[in-house]
Design a protein around this motif. Structure first.
Motif, PDB file in Angstrom:
ATOM      1  N   LEU A   1       0.830  -1.208   0.000  1.00  0.00           N
ATOM      2  CA  LEU A   1       0.000   0.000   0.000  1.00  0.00           C
ATOM      3  C   LEU A   1       0.866   1.260   0.000  1.00  0.00           C
ATOM      4  O   LEU A   1       0.575   2.233  -0.722  1.00  0.00           O
ATOM      5  CB  LEU A   1      -0.914  -0.021   1.223  1.00  0.00           C
ATOM      6  N   ALA A   2       1.956   1.254   0.778  1.00  0.00           N
ATOM      7  CA  ALA A   2       2.840   2.422   0.815  1.00  0.00           C
ATOM      8  C   ALA A   2       3.520   2.648  -0.535  1.00  0.00           C
ATOM      9  O   ALA A   2       3.634   3.788  -1.014  1.00  0.00           O
ATOM     10  CB  ALA A   2       3.893   2.236   1.908  1.00  0.00           C
ATOM     11  N   LEU A   3       3.976   1.565  -1.181  1.00  0.00           N
ATOM     12  CA  LEU A   3       4.605   1.712  -2.496  1.00  0.00           C
ATOM     13  C   LEU A   3       3.610   2.191  -3.543  1.00  0.00           C
ATOM     14  O   LEU A   3       3.957   2.995  -4.421  1.00  0.00           O
ATOM     15  CB  LEU A   3       5.222   0.370  -2.921  1.00  0.00           C
ATOM     16  N   LEU A   4       2.365   1.713  -3.461  1.00  0.00           N
ATOM     17  CA  LEU A   4       1.352   2.164  -4.403  1.00  0.00           C
ATOM     18  C   LEU A   4       1.060   3.651  -4.239  1.00  0.00           C
ATOM     19  O   LEU A   4       0.978   4.403  -5.223  1.00  0.00           O
ATOM     20  CB  LEU A   4       0.074   1.331  -4.212  1.00  0.00           C
ATOM     21  N   VAL A   5       0.924   4.087  -2.991  1.00  0.00           N
ATOM     22  CA  VAL A   5       0.672   5.513  -2.736  1.00  0.00           C
ATOM     23  C   VAL A   5       1.860   6.359  -3.192  1.00  0.00           C
ATOM     24  O   VAL A   5       1.692   7.432  -3.805  1.00  0.00           O
ATOM     25  CB  VAL A   5       0.370   5.733  -1.243  1.00  0.00           C
ATOM     26  N   ALA A   6       3.090   5.877  -2.922  1.00  0.00           N
ATOM     27  CA  ALA A   6       4.277   6.624  -3.354  1.00  0.00           C
ATOM     28  C   ALA A   6       4.348   6.716  -4.870  1.00  0.00           C
ATOM     29  O   ALA A   6       4.704   7.767  -5.428  1.00  0.00           O
ATOM     30  CB  ALA A   6       5.533   5.953  -2.799  1.00  0.00           C
ATOM     31  N   ALA A   7       3.998   5.622  -5.568  1.00  0.00           N
ATOM     32  CA  ALA A   7       4.024   5.655  -7.031  1.00  0.00           C
ATOM     33  C   ALA A   7       3.003   6.638  -7.584  1.00  0.00           C
ATOM     34  O   ALA A   7       3.280   7.386  -8.526  1.00  0.00           O
ATOM     35  CB  ALA A   7       3.772   4.247  -7.582  1.00  0.00           C
ATOM     36  N   VAL A   8       1.816   6.662  -6.987  1.00  0.00           N
ATOM     37  CA  VAL A   8       0.791   7.607  -7.440  1.00  0.00           C
ATOM     38  C   VAL A   8       1.239   9.049  -7.209  1.00  0.00           C
ATOM     39  O   VAL A   8       1.074   9.920  -8.074  1.00  0.00           O
ATOM     40  CB  VAL A   8      -0.538   7.310  -6.711  1.00  0.00           C
TER      41      VAL A   8
ATOM     42  N   VAL B   1       4.356  10.141  -7.015  1.00  0.00           N
ATOM     43  CA  VAL B   1       5.448  10.468  -7.942  1.00  0.00           C
ATOM     44  C   VAL B   1       4.907  10.758  -9.332  1.00  0.00           C
ATOM     45  O   VAL B   1       5.344  11.702 -10.010  1.00  0.00           O
ATOM     46  CB  VAL B   1       6.468   9.313  -7.967  1.00  0.00           C
ATOM     47  N   VAL B   2       3.936   9.967  -9.778  1.00  0.00           N
ATOM     48  CA  VAL B   2       3.348  10.207 -11.105  1.00  0.00           C
ATOM     49  C   VAL B   2       2.651  11.566 -11.140  1.00  0.00           C
ATOM     50  O   VAL B   2       2.762  12.325 -12.118  1.00  0.00           O
ATOM     51  CB  VAL B   2       2.379   9.068 -11.460  1.00  0.00           C
ATOM     52  N   MET B   3       1.935  11.902 -10.069  1.00  0.00           N
ATOM     53  CA  MET B   3       1.267  13.210 -10.023  1.00  0.00           C
ATOM     54  C   MET B   3       2.281  14.358 -10.023  1.00  0.00           C
ATOM     55  O   MET B   3       2.092  15.369 -10.710  1.00  0.00           O
ATOM     56  CB  MET B   3       0.370  13.281  -8.786  1.00  0.00           C
ATOM     57  N   LEU B   4       3.377  14.188  -9.262  1.00  0.00           N
ATOM     58  CA  LEU B   4       4.397  15.238  -9.233  1.00  0.00           C
ATOM     59  C   LEU B   4       5.087  15.387 -10.581  1.00  0.00           C
ATOM     60  O   LEU B   4       5.365  16.504 -11.030  1.00  0.00           O
ATOM     61  CB  LEU B   4       5.433  14.918  -8.146  1.00  0.00           C
ATOM     62  N   ILE B   5       5.351  14.251 -11.249  1.00  0.00           N
ATOM     63  CA  ILE B   5       5.978  14.330 -12.571  1.00  0.00           C
ATOM     64  C   ILE B   5       5.043  15.014 -13.560  1.00  0.00           C
ATOM     65  O   ILE B   5       5.465  15.837 -14.390  1.00  0.00           O
ATOM     66  CB  ILE B   5       6.373  12.923 -13.050  1.00  0.00           C
ATOM     67  N   GLY B   6       3.748  14.687 -13.476  1.00  0.00           N
ATOM     68  CA  GLY B   6       2.792  15.341 -14.365  1.00  0.00           C
ATOM     69  C   GLY B   6       2.709  16.834 -14.115  1.00  0.00           C
ATOM     70  O   GLY B   6       2.681  17.633 -15.057  1.00  0.00           O
TER      71      GLY B   6
END
Length: 260
Positions: free
Chosen positions: A68-75, A77-82
């Protein structure tokens, strides 16, 4: 008088009422809830994992908490990159819109080295960005340049992650130049891109060596080996005479010689 078989009419079985069905489902749900909160229940285990999480290390966390923590971190990071890509794209559009672009005639260019390397990459990124309406080719090309610059500077500072980025960026750029360049000059364009990337790698990969590093550690002294030692010794136990009291003279010693 009737002598035939007696047929008793069958009475219709009463159907359970809807209230009894709801009551049974509620009882089943309550029983499951009670079992889940027992010592070996599902909810009890989840609560114990959450309760131990603040004091546990990363390796001590439960697997579902890590996922769950890795999934939240990935989301995130994707939002920040966008968001960063949107801001960077707007900045690039503002800068490129205010600065006039010079018209470069590639046919009469004195060297032609840089356009030979950049034009295939621009064409490739424009073709890929056409399928993504939210991104423009100029934004993707700026991100490509920023990635190479970060890899070059970070590699010069001997950051391992930046050197990996620089290596992947160079390999991808060489492949794009090979794939997009005309078939007749494909080998020359890829070779030119390889030479330029290798020259820049002198700075990005400085100090990197493939020779094995040998660490000399001080040898631990070996444990002493048991070696039995034999000492043949003769122990004689002599009886000492009793001490003579003071004032008593011992009898004189008589020496006898054998008769001849």
């Amino acid at each position: 008088m009737q002598t035939g078989p007696n047929h008793t009419p069958e009475l219709p079985t009463p159907k359970p009422s809807s209230k009894s069905n709801v009551r049974a489902r509620l009882d089943a749900a309550g029983a499951w809830w009670n079992r889940a909160w027992e010592k070996d229940g599902v909810l009890h285990g989840v609560w114990e994992d959450i309760r131990r999480a603040p004091k546990a290390s990363w390796h001590g966390l439960a697997h579902w908490i890590k996922a769950l923590a890795l999934l939240v971190a990935a989301v995130v990071v994707v939002m920040l990159i966008g968001a960063a890509a949107g801001v960077l794209g707007a900045l690039v559009d503002a800068v490129t819109g205010s600065v006039p672009r010079p018209n470069v005639d590639l046919e009469h260019d004195t060297s032609g080295i840089w356009p030979t390397l950049t034009e295939p990459i621009k064409a490739f990124l424009d073709a890929q960005a056409a399928y993504l309406p939210a991104l423009s080719g100029a934004t993707v090309y700026t991100l490509w340049q920023a990635t190479g610059l970060i890899g070059l500077i970070g590699g010069f500072l001997r950051i391992s992650g930046a050197r990996i980025v620089w290596t992947l960026w160079g390999a991808g750029s060489i492949w794009v130049v090979w794939a997009v360049s005309p078939a007749g000059g494909r080998i020359l364009a890829a070779a030119l891109a390889t030479v330029v990337w290798a020259l820049a790698s002198i700075l990005a990969l400085r100090g990197l060596t493939f020779r094995p590093v040998i660490h000399n550690h001080q040898a631990v002294p070996a444990a002493p080996v048991f070696s039995p030692e034999f000492r043949p010794e003769l122990h004689l136990h002599a009886t000492l005479p009793a001490p003579t009291p003071p004032g008593d003279t011992p009898p004189p010693a008589v020496i006898r010689f054998p008769n001849r």
